[in-house]
Design an enzyme around this catalytic site. Structure first.
Site, PDB file in Angstrom:
ATOM      1  N   GLU A 172       1.538  -3.714  26.454  1.00  0.00           N
ATOM      2  CA  GLU A 172       1.017  -3.639  27.816  1.00  0.00           C
ATOM      3  C   GLU A 172       1.799  -4.529  28.783  1.00  0.00           C
ATOM      4  O   GLU A 172       1.750  -4.330  29.993  1.00  0.00           O
ATOM      5  CB  GLU A 172      -0.457  -4.040  27.844  1.00  0.00           C
ATOM      6  CG  GLU A 172      -1.399  -3.070  27.166  1.00  0.00           C
ATOM      7  CD  GLU A 172      -1.538  -3.308  25.666  1.00  0.00           C
ATOM      8  OE1 GLU A 172      -2.413  -2.689  25.045  1.00  0.00           O
ATOM      9  OE2 GLU A 172      -0.758  -4.128  25.120  1.00  0.00           O
TER      10      GLU A 172
ATOM     11  N   GLU B 127     -10.219  -3.176  15.447  1.00  0.00           N
ATOM     12  CA  GLU B 127      -9.049  -3.868  15.998  1.00  0.00           C
ATOM     13  C   GLU B 127      -8.516  -3.186  17.253  1.00  0.00           C
ATOM     14  O   GLU B 127      -7.733  -3.763  17.991  1.00  0.00           O
ATOM     15  CB  GLU B 127      -7.912  -4.022  14.966  1.00  0.00           C
ATOM     16  CG  GLU B 127      -8.285  -4.925  13.805  1.00  0.00           C
ATOM     17  CD  GLU B 127      -7.194  -5.005  12.744  1.00  0.00           C
ATOM     18  OE1 GLU B 127      -6.292  -4.159  12.756  1.00  0.00           O
ATOM     19  OE2 GLU B 127      -7.252  -5.927  11.921  1.00  0.00           O
TER      20      GLU B 127
ATOM     21  N   HIS C 152      -5.432   0.045   1.249  1.00  0.00           N
ATOM     22  CA  HIS C 152      -5.958  -1.263   1.651  1.00  0.00           C
ATOM     23  C   HIS C 152      -7.068  -1.138   2.690  1.00  0.00           C
ATOM     24  O   HIS C 152      -7.814  -2.088   2.926  1.00  0.00           O
ATOM     25  CB  HIS C 152      -4.825  -2.158   2.185  1.00  0.00           C
ATOM     26  CG  HIS C 152      -4.403  -1.853   3.584  1.00  0.00           C
ATOM     27  ND1 HIS C 152      -3.586  -0.784   3.905  1.00  0.00           N
ATOM     28  CD2 HIS C 152      -4.680  -2.472   4.762  1.00  0.00           C
ATOM     29  CE1 HIS C 152      -3.388  -0.765   5.206  1.00  0.00           C
ATOM     30  NE2 HIS C 152      -4.033  -1.778   5.756  1.00  0.00           N
TER      31      HIS C 152
ATOM     32  N   GLU D  94       1.619   1.914  13.242  1.00  0.00           N
ATOM     33  CA  GLU D  94       0.546   1.868  12.240  1.00  0.00           C
ATOM     34  C   GLU D  94      -0.579   1.081  12.888  1.00  0.00           C
ATOM     35  O   GLU D  94      -0.675  -0.129  12.746  1.00  0.00           O
ATOM     36  CB  GLU D  94       1.052   1.204  10.952  1.00  0.00           C
ATOM     37  CG  GLU D  94       0.152   1.446   9.748  1.00  0.00           C
ATOM     38  CD  GLU D  94      -1.002   0.466   9.663  1.00  0.00           C
ATOM     39  OE1 GLU D  94      -1.985   0.652  10.412  1.00  0.00           O
ATOM     40  OE2 GLU D  94      -0.919  -0.468   8.857  1.00  0.00           O
TER      41      GLU D  94
ATOM     42  N   SER E  84       3.249 -11.078  18.148  1.00  0.00           N
ATOM     43  CA  SER E  84       3.242 -12.350  17.440  1.00  0.00           C
ATOM     44  C   SER E  84       4.632 -12.973  17.516  1.00  0.00           C
ATOM     45  O   SER E  84       5.622 -12.369  17.090  1.00  0.00           O
ATOM     46  CB  SER E  84       2.838 -12.152  15.975  1.00  0.00           C
ATOM     47  OG  SER E  84       3.135 -13.300  15.207  1.00  0.00           O
TER      48      SER E  84
ATOM     49  N   ARG F 237       0.065   4.281   2.261  1.00  0.00           N
ATOM     50  CA  ARG F 237       0.369   4.020   3.661  1.00  0.00           C
ATOM     51  C   ARG F 237       1.859   4.055   3.946  1.00  0.00           C
ATOM     52  O   ARG F 237       2.342   4.792   4.817  1.00  0.00           O
ATOM     53  CB  ARG F 237      -0.197   2.652   4.056  1.00  0.00           C
ATOM     54  CG  ARG F 237       0.356   2.068   5.351  1.00  0.00           C
ATOM     55  CD  ARG F 237       0.101   0.575   5.405  1.00  0.00           C
ATOM     56  NE  ARG F 237       0.609  -0.049   6.598  1.00  0.00           N
ATOM     57  CZ  ARG F 237       1.820  -0.583   6.735  1.00  0.00           C
ATOM     58  NH1 ARG F 237       2.686  -0.523   5.716  1.00  0.00           N
ATOM     59  NH2 ARG F 237       2.184  -1.152   7.856  1.00  0.00           N
TER      60      ARG F 237
ATOM     61  N   ASP G  39       0.866  -1.181   0.000  1.00  0.00           N
ATOM     62  CA  ASP G  39       0.000   0.000   0.000  1.00  0.00           C
ATOM     63  C   ASP G  39       0.903   1.232   0.000  1.00  0.00           C
ATOM     64  O   ASP G  39       1.387   1.684   1.033  1.00  0.00           O
ATOM     65  CB  ASP G  39      -0.895  -0.026   1.240  1.00  0.00           C
ATOM     66  CG  ASP G  39      -1.921   1.106   1.264  1.00  0.00           C
ATOM     67  OD1 ASP G  39      -1.711   2.106   0.551  1.00  0.00           O
ATOM     68  OD2 ASP G  39      -2.916   0.970   1.985  1.00  0.00           O
TER      69      ASP G  39
ATOM     70  N   GLY H 131       3.785  -2.635  17.661  1.00  0.00           N
ATOM     71  CA  GLY H 131       3.227  -3.553  16.670  1.00  0.00           C
ATOM     72  C   GLY H 131       4.041  -3.511  15.394  1.00  0.00           C
ATOM     73  O   GLY H 131       3.535  -3.173  14.327  1.00  0.00           O
TER      74      GLY H 131
END
Length: 614
Positions: free
Chosen positions: A350, A377, A530, A368, A310, A262, A259, A286
């Site tokens: 957190e 989200e 997107h 982002e 993740s 972005r 994108d 993130g």
């Protein structure tokens, strides 16, 4: 793009289902002979008479109902298989005599014991009540749990999603008399020293049963409140796992990086504002592949903390930083003296420990965080948490502003025109049915600017430096006026509004980006992204005409037809839109109330509509 939302949602559930299917196949192979012997009578709860088919479901029940988080204790106390066996036998032995396994208080009955709920007390370093060889002997004859709990170990290690107390407190803020402390969380992700479970170190557990309400009604209320909190915590943990799991798909990261609107906006804001980035400590909330961290390192940041929940993507980001000689303390291949500055931390922001970085020591937070309709989200809450804990006074957030916009869209933004002529055949009945279904669900799609039929109004503006998380829930009212048409006909042209479309802009403003302020827009009037736009379709389209059309104004005042129809079009639409975080974690609920207003002041209210973006 409407299908894109389903695909993105499906990614997380597909990964989870695939992993569970594989686990089931392994379990089937491992236990075939045992099952044939008919020995499995169910896995019995440690505290009550409930029985479960799997260890995970049993221990989730124990955590939610009995305040016994087996996986959390195992992780926090670093228990091996034999010590886990001791723990299970120890708890069963204590429950058998109506004693609390944690504090040792004796209760008058099993019912009283089950009402005696509290978080585990502190344990002395390397000294546990169950650390006795006698607890290697099964307390319960033929206790299948002793030979099953270790099967979920691999799943545990691959499921690092924890729940923060603040997150639960926000989630349960509508319930009365709930107080969630910092210690109510999934301790499987904590790294407390010396085997201490995460509880208030300054608070001693009271002796006796003073901590339990004396009145039965109070006991039941307290128990219900605590169980509600625990159940909600588990729901949040599962939502977090699915959410971060979905971002383990490389196709999603390719879509986002590809994108250009972005990625270029972030690249310009980071790379072309040297007075902000050069020599700064930057936190990337993130980080995903780490693309924003790479930009910051390349722009001269002194340190970049790339935070990624993740496990897979944290490993990927580490590899990418290393491959580009930008990983912390890595020496470049070209022999230059400059060393890598990126430190990848696998954690939710957190749950980030103070050992990784000191509070209030970050100069710039970049993230982002935006989702569909901006707030889907709910990553914004994580950015605000990072701001409050890690950002220096006067520090910068990129982007630092966000604004939501709304306008009315016409028939061309729906699927009706496609179905009206399919190789010369009229299939419009399908189009109308699709539009009717869309009035119950938000649609993510790219809207052509020619299909915007009203004025555009700002719905809500956010200042990320000053706003509070509660401001993510809001109600706003706007007036949408039909666009002027260039029709030369004597009869007024009717404009049909089929719904409202929402989009957003984020600003990297001159407040921090003095050399190169940037705006990232998802407007229908700009290059598509997107994120596309979010369409809320009306149950009934509204006929409109500009109020400046004199011939129509004269006839409308005498028209008794229902307002908003072909015979009596409205002059404007008054819209009341509410956006709130949904009960399903990381989703949002949107309510839409519209009133058509005639040039003569007549009004017609339409039934409210609810949309859930999940």
């Amino acid at each position: 793009m409407a299908a894109e939302l389903d695909r993105k949602k499906a990614d997380g559930s597909y990964l989870k289902d695939s992993e569970e299917d594989e686990d089931l196949e392994i379990e089937d192979d491992r236990w075939d002979d045992w099952e044939e012997e008919g020995a499995n009578a169910g896995l019995l709860c440690l505290f009550c008479d409930s029985a479960y088919d799997t260890c995970r479901s049993l221990f989730e029940h124990c955590a939610a109902v009995h305040f016994f988080d087996f996986y959390g204790i195992k992780k926090a106390c670093d228990l091996d298989f034999y010590n886990c066996m001791k723990l299970v036998n120890y708890v069963r032995s204590q429950v058998a005599v109506n004693k609390c396994w944690s504090c040792g208080i004796a209760c008058v009955s099993n019912k009283a014991l089950q009402e005696h709920l509290h978080d585990p007390i502190q344990f002395e370093s390397n000294s546990f009540a169950w650390d006795d060889a006698k607890y290697l002997s099964p307390f319960l004859a033929d206790d299948a749990l002793l030979y099953s709990f270790n099967d979920d170990e691999e799943d545990d290690e691959n499921d690092p999603m924890s729940v923060d107390g603040k997150e639960i407190q926000s989630y349960l803020s509508e319930l009365e008399n709930i107080e969630i402390c910092e210690d109510i969380r999934d301790v499987s992700c904590t790294s407390e020293p010396n085997g201490v479970l995460p509880c208030d170190r300054d608070e001693k557990f009271p002796q006796g049963l003073q901590s339990v309400p004396e009145q039965n009604g109070d006991i039941e209320n307290a128990k219900g409140t605590i169980i509600s909190a625990r159940t909600s915590a588990n729901e949040i943990r599962i939502a977090n796992r699915n959410y971060f799991g979905s971002y383990s798909s490389f196709s999603i990261h390719r879509e986002m990086i590809s994108d250009k609107v972005r990625t270029d906006a972030y690249r310009q804001a980071v790379s072309e504002n040297p007075s902000l980035i050069r020599g700064a400590v930057v936190m990337d909330v993130g980080c995903g592949t780490g693309i924003l961290s790479l930009f910051a390192a390349q722009a001269g940041a002194s340190m970049v903390i790339a935070v990624e929940a993740s496990k897979k993507m944290a490993a990927v980001a580490t590899r990418i930083a290393r491959d580009n000689t930008l990983l912390m303390n890595q020496t470049p291949n070209d022999g230059s003296s400059q060393r890598g500055v990126i430190k990848v931390v696998e954690s939710m922001v957190e749950e980030l420990e103070n050992s990784c970085i000191k509070p209030k020591s970050v100069d710039v937070i970049v993230s982002e965080w935006m989702g569909y309709c901006l707030l889907y989200e709910s990553m914004l809450a994580s950015v605000l948490f990072a701001r409050d804990k890690w950002l220096k006074p006067g520090g910068a957030i990129l982007p630092d502003t966000a604004t939501m916009f709304v306008a009315g869209f016409g028939k061309g933004a729906t699927s009706i025109p496609f179905w009206e002529n399919v190789y010369g055949f009229d299939m419009s009945c399908i189009g109308h049915e699709v539009v009717e279904a869309a009035s119950q669900l938000p649609v993510i799609d790219v809207v052509d600017k020619c299909n915007i039929v009203t004025t555009t109004e700002a719905l809500q503006a956010f200042d990320l430096i000053a706003m509070q998380p509660s401001q993510m829930d809001f109600t706003a009212e706007v007036e949408l006026i039909p666009n002027e048409t260039s029709s030369s006909h004597h009869e007024p042209e009717i404009i049909w509004c089929y719904g409202v479309v929402i989009w957003f802009e984020t600003g990297f403003t001159e407040r921090f980006c003095r050399e190169k302020p940037v705006t990232l827009s998802t407007s229908p009037y700009e290059t598509s992204t997107h994120w596309a736009q979010t369409l809320l379709t009306l149950e009934e389209p509204v006929a409109m005409t500009p109020s400046t059309n004199g011939s129509h104004s004269q006839t409308q005042s005498m028209d008794s037809s229902e307002l908003g129809t072909q015979d009596s079009p409205a002059a404007r639409i008054h819209s009341r839109i509410s956006v709130v975080r949904a009960s399903q974690h990381r989703s949002i609920d949107i309510s839409l109330e519209i009133t058509s207003v005639g040039v003569d002041g007549r009004k017609r209210q339409y039934p409210p509509q609810m949309f859930c973006l999940s």
